[in-house]
Design a protein around this motif. Structure first.
Motif, PDB file in Angstrom:
ATOM      1  N   GLY A   1      36.367  20.816   7.230  1.00  0.00           N
ATOM      2  CA  GLY A   1      36.282  21.805   6.172  1.00  0.00           C
ATOM      3  C   GLY A   1      35.011  21.659   5.364  1.00  0.00           C
ATOM      4  N   VAL A   2      34.455  22.783   4.946  1.00  0.00           N
ATOM      5  CA  VAL A   2      33.255  22.770   4.109  1.00  0.00           C
ATOM      6  C   VAL A   2      33.638  23.295   2.727  1.00  0.00           C
ATOM      7  CG1 VAL A   2      30.939  23.724   3.797  1.00  0.00           C
ATOM      8  CG2 VAL A   2      31.761  23.163   6.097  1.00  0.00           C
ATOM      9  N   ILE A   3      33.364  22.528   1.701  1.00  0.00           N
ATOM     10  CA  ILE A   3      33.690  22.944   0.342  1.00  0.00           C
ATOM     11  C   ILE A   3      32.430  23.414  -0.371  1.00  0.00           C
ATOM     12  CG2 ILE A   3      34.576  22.184  -1.906  1.00  0.00           C
ATOM     13  CD1 ILE A   3      36.425  20.280  -0.453  1.00  0.00           C
ATOM     14  N   ALA A   4      32.426  24.681  -0.754  1.00  0.00           N
ATOM     15  CA  ALA A   4      31.270  25.262  -1.451  1.00  0.00           C
ATOM     16  C   ALA A   4      31.742  25.952  -2.721  1.00  0.00           C
ATOM     17  CB  ALA A   4      30.547  26.237  -0.528  1.00  0.00           C
ATOM     18  N   THR A   5      32.786  25.402  -3.307  1.00  0.00           N
ATOM     19  CA  THR A   5      33.359  25.950  -4.545  1.00  0.00           C
ATOM     20  C   THR A   5      32.633  25.368  -5.758  1.00  0.00           C
ATOM     21  OG1 THR A   5      34.897  24.108  -4.811  1.00  0.00           O
ATOM     22  CG2 THR A   5      35.621  25.937  -3.435  1.00  0.00           C
TER      23      THR A   5
ATOM     24  N   ALA B   1      45.921  17.932   2.967  1.00  0.00           N
ATOM     25  CA  ALA B   1      47.366  18.050   3.185  1.00  0.00           C
ATOM     26  C   ALA B   1      47.661  18.931   4.395  1.00  0.00           C
ATOM     27  CB  ALA B   1      48.043  18.616   1.941  1.00  0.00           C
ATOM     28  N   ALA B   2      46.784  19.905   4.625  1.00  0.00           N
ATOM     29  CA  ALA B   2      47.016  20.833   5.732  1.00  0.00           C
ATOM     30  C   ALA B   2      46.528  20.271   7.071  1.00  0.00           C
ATOM     31  CB  ALA B   2      46.346  22.170   5.444  1.00  0.00           C
ATOM     32  N   GLY B   3      45.828  19.139   7.016  1.00  0.00           N
ATOM     33  CA  GLY B   3      45.432  18.528   8.283  1.00  0.00           C
ATOM     34  C   GLY B   3      43.950  18.299   8.492  1.00  0.00           C
ATOM     35  N   VAL B   4      43.135  18.705   7.552  1.00  0.00           N
ATOM     36  CA  VAL B   4      41.689  18.487   7.682  1.00  0.00           C
ATOM     37  C   VAL B   4      41.367  17.009   7.475  1.00  0.00           C
ATOM     38  CG1 VAL B   4      39.469  18.890   6.530  1.00  0.00           C
ATOM     39  CG2 VAL B   4      40.978  20.814   7.062  1.00  0.00           C
ATOM     40  N   THR B   5      40.519  16.454   8.330  1.00  0.00           N
ATOM     41  CA  THR B   5      40.210  15.026   8.201  1.00  0.00           C
ATOM     42  C   THR B   5      38.711  14.750   8.047  1.00  0.00           C
ATOM     43  OG1 THR B   5      40.418  14.942  10.619  1.00  0.00           O
ATOM     44  CG2 THR B   5      42.244  14.076   9.334  1.00  0.00           C
ATOM     45  N   SER B   6      37.922  15.815   8.010  1.00  0.00           N
ATOM     46  CA  SER B   6      36.490  15.651   7.750  1.00  0.00           C
ATOM     47  C   SER B   6      36.049  16.734   6.793  1.00  0.00           C
ATOM     48  CB  SER B   6      35.674  15.772   9.032  1.00  0.00           C
ATOM     49  OG  SER B   6      35.834  14.641   9.843  1.00  0.00           O
ATOM     50  N   ILE B   7      35.349  16.334   5.757  1.00  0.00           N
ATOM     51  CA  ILE B   7      34.951  17.299   4.741  1.00  0.00           C
ATOM     52  C   ILE B   7      33.476  17.181   4.425  1.00  0.00           C
ATOM     53  CG2 ILE B   7      35.192  17.858   2.279  1.00  0.00           C
ATOM     54  CD1 ILE B   7      38.165  17.298   2.581  1.00  0.00           C
ATOM     55  N   LEU B   8      32.831  18.334   4.378  1.00  0.00           N
ATOM     56  CA  LEU B   8      31.447  18.389   3.946  1.00  0.00           C
ATOM     57  C   LEU B   8      31.451  19.043   2.569  1.00  0.00           C
ATOM     58  CD1 LEU B   8      28.474  17.993   4.402  1.00  0.00           C
ATOM     59  CD2 LEU B   8      28.439  20.028   5.847  1.00  0.00           C
ATOM     60  N   ASN B   9      31.062  18.283   1.571  1.00  0.00           N
ATOM     61  CA  ASN B   9      31.200  18.732   0.190  1.00  0.00           C
ATOM     62  C   ASN B   9      29.874  19.119  -0.453  1.00  0.00           C
ATOM     63  OD1 ASN B   9      32.250  19.168  -2.412  1.00  0.00           O
ATOM     64  ND2 ASN B   9      31.931  17.014  -2.981  1.00  0.00           N
ATOM     65  N   PHE B  10      29.751  20.378  -0.820  1.00  0.00           N
ATOM     66  CA  PHE B  10      28.556  20.853  -1.511  1.00  0.00           C
ATOM     67  C   PHE B  10      28.749  20.913  -3.014  1.00  0.00           C
ATOM     68  CE2 PHE B  10      25.557  22.188   1.748  1.00  0.00           C
ATOM     69  CZ  PHE B  10      26.344  22.191   2.880  1.00  0.00           C
TER      70      PHE B  10
END
Lengths: 255, 255
Positions: B159-163, B177-186
């Motif tokens: 998932g990519v977070i751009a919020t 919680a939904a199953g994402v295990t890798s996050i790229l956070n902006f």
DNA sequence: AAATGTGAACTGCTTCACAGCA
DNA sequence: TGCTGTGAAGCAGTTCACATTT
């Protein structure tokens, strides 16, 4: 060869390790939040948690700046904010130009945290004549022809490149020739610059690929039964004539 | 405490050092360019130059993957492209969701290098109901309410977070919680995640601050006369009652 | 009693330099 | 001969653990 380095040689800068410098902005952000909540002092433990590092590392980092804490008490928030800001050079104002006002360039121009802390968008520059004059984030876009003039007139030393990959090196060279000595590169290219110029890069696809690597490994470990994921048996098909210790040859390149 | 780490503990992954993993995408990009020009083989020296690293490092990096070169000749470009792609997990397709379709999210969605190499934008998600249904980069934006459904249905693990910063932690928790295990956070925030979840961050203002630090030092050295820039005489005004070894207290916080 | 500041040990990364192989 | 692959040396960054200070 043009003898252009690509990355700073990780030389300690005035005694502060590069890794520490890279964490100072993190501490500063956490401290600013505490400051806004009028928290007067903070312990290394608390601050470290807020910044997402461990407390020993934080104390070691701060020790390079000086002895700014009080034993038995912690650190004075306001005082530390100031010391770190000064150390990072944020007590002065840095005019910045953004080159390449596409989706990304516009996003960067609109990014708030930009102007807030020591940085000011001095100009937006794009090669498309149709963009010239258009306001983006309240600033009129200027044409690339004026690049040198803009840099000189505003005393810009930091440039952000958000152009397509193909244009990045050339833009970089013009920026450097005009006096820019620090570049933040969003284009997916290796920039070659003369000594004395710093380049930092931000690269979406590299970050994703690193995540994919780890993600792949997680999938391999899935069964929480065997310890290490077992050498994974890299030989899938006919390794045939290849000399690799294992591994197979693809018929056609993927992607 | 919720015992959430923030960064991968830099454990060697299946024997490949983290620093090497971070450079593989760079090599891959350089190799892909060579492949497009139909260059059959390349030496460590040439490839290293193209990737902006030194050749000893490159050879050492490749040695962790196996012996894929030929002494006296170099590396087979096509073969290496495949081996690195496979090592990075790019021979499979990774569905990715982008959360937060503002300026930045839109820029990311439009970013071409995305789809090209192993990644596919499975969905764009935004909290603004007015955005729902609008097409961005040819994909209809969906509302945050559907986040869990989307993740599950598409088997999304990245998932990519751009919020905005304020929403990032909550979005992160829902993704995980939904199953994402890798996050790229902006988003400019420290994300707290459970063990087993990887987070990488991209942070404009941190990068700029690091550049400012070095820029400031350059300015201090300006006169190429004295060796080190001299301890800079940190005492500017009345250090007065402060306990620091030196340094002055600001009347008002800058920025 | 509490929390900083730091020497020392340790871990990981980079660079060197050359043996080994095509 | 030319270039890879790699032990060994060197360097940077992290963590430990505790003496020191308030």
């Amino acid at each position: 060869m043009a003898t252009g380095r690509t990355h700073r040689p990780a030389t300690r800068s005035r005694g502060i390790p590069e890794a520490t410098v890279a964490r100072l902005p993190l501490y500063l952000r956490a401290l600013t939040a505490l400051s806004e909540r009028s928290v007067p002092t903070v312990s290394s433990e608390e601050l470290a948690a807020a910044a997402g590092v461990n407390s020993a590392k934080l104390r070691k980092d701060f020790s390079y700046l000086g002895s700014y804490g009080t034993r038995g008490v912690g650190y004075d928030v306001e005082y530390l904010v100031y010391q770190i800001s000064r150390e990072l050079g944020l007590t002065q104002d840095w005019p910045v130009v953004i080159v390449g006002i596409g989706n990304l360039g516009a996003a960067l121009a609109n990014y708030g945290g930009f102007a807030s802390r020591g940085f000011r968008v001095a100009a937006l520059i794009d090669a498309d004549p149709a963009m010239a004059g258009k306001p983006v984030a309240g600033i009129a876009v200027q044409h690339t022809d004026e690049l040198e003039q803009i840099i000189t007139d505003n005393g810009v030393s930091i440039g952000v490149i958000a152009t397509p990959a193909g244009a990045a090196q050339q833009v970089c060279e013009r920026l450097v020739a005009a006096g820019v000595t620090s570049i933040l590169n969003f284009a997916p290219t290796v920039l070659t610059v003369p000594d004395g110029v710093d380049v930092r890069k931000v690269d979406l696809s590299i970050e994703l690929q690193i995540l994919a690597f780890h993600e792949q490994r997680k999938a391999g470990e899935e069964t929480p039964e065997s310890g290490p994921p077992a050498p994974v048996a890299r030989t899938t098909a006919a390794a045939a004539d290849r000399k690799g210790p294992d591994g197979d040859v693809p018929a056609v390149m993927p992607a």
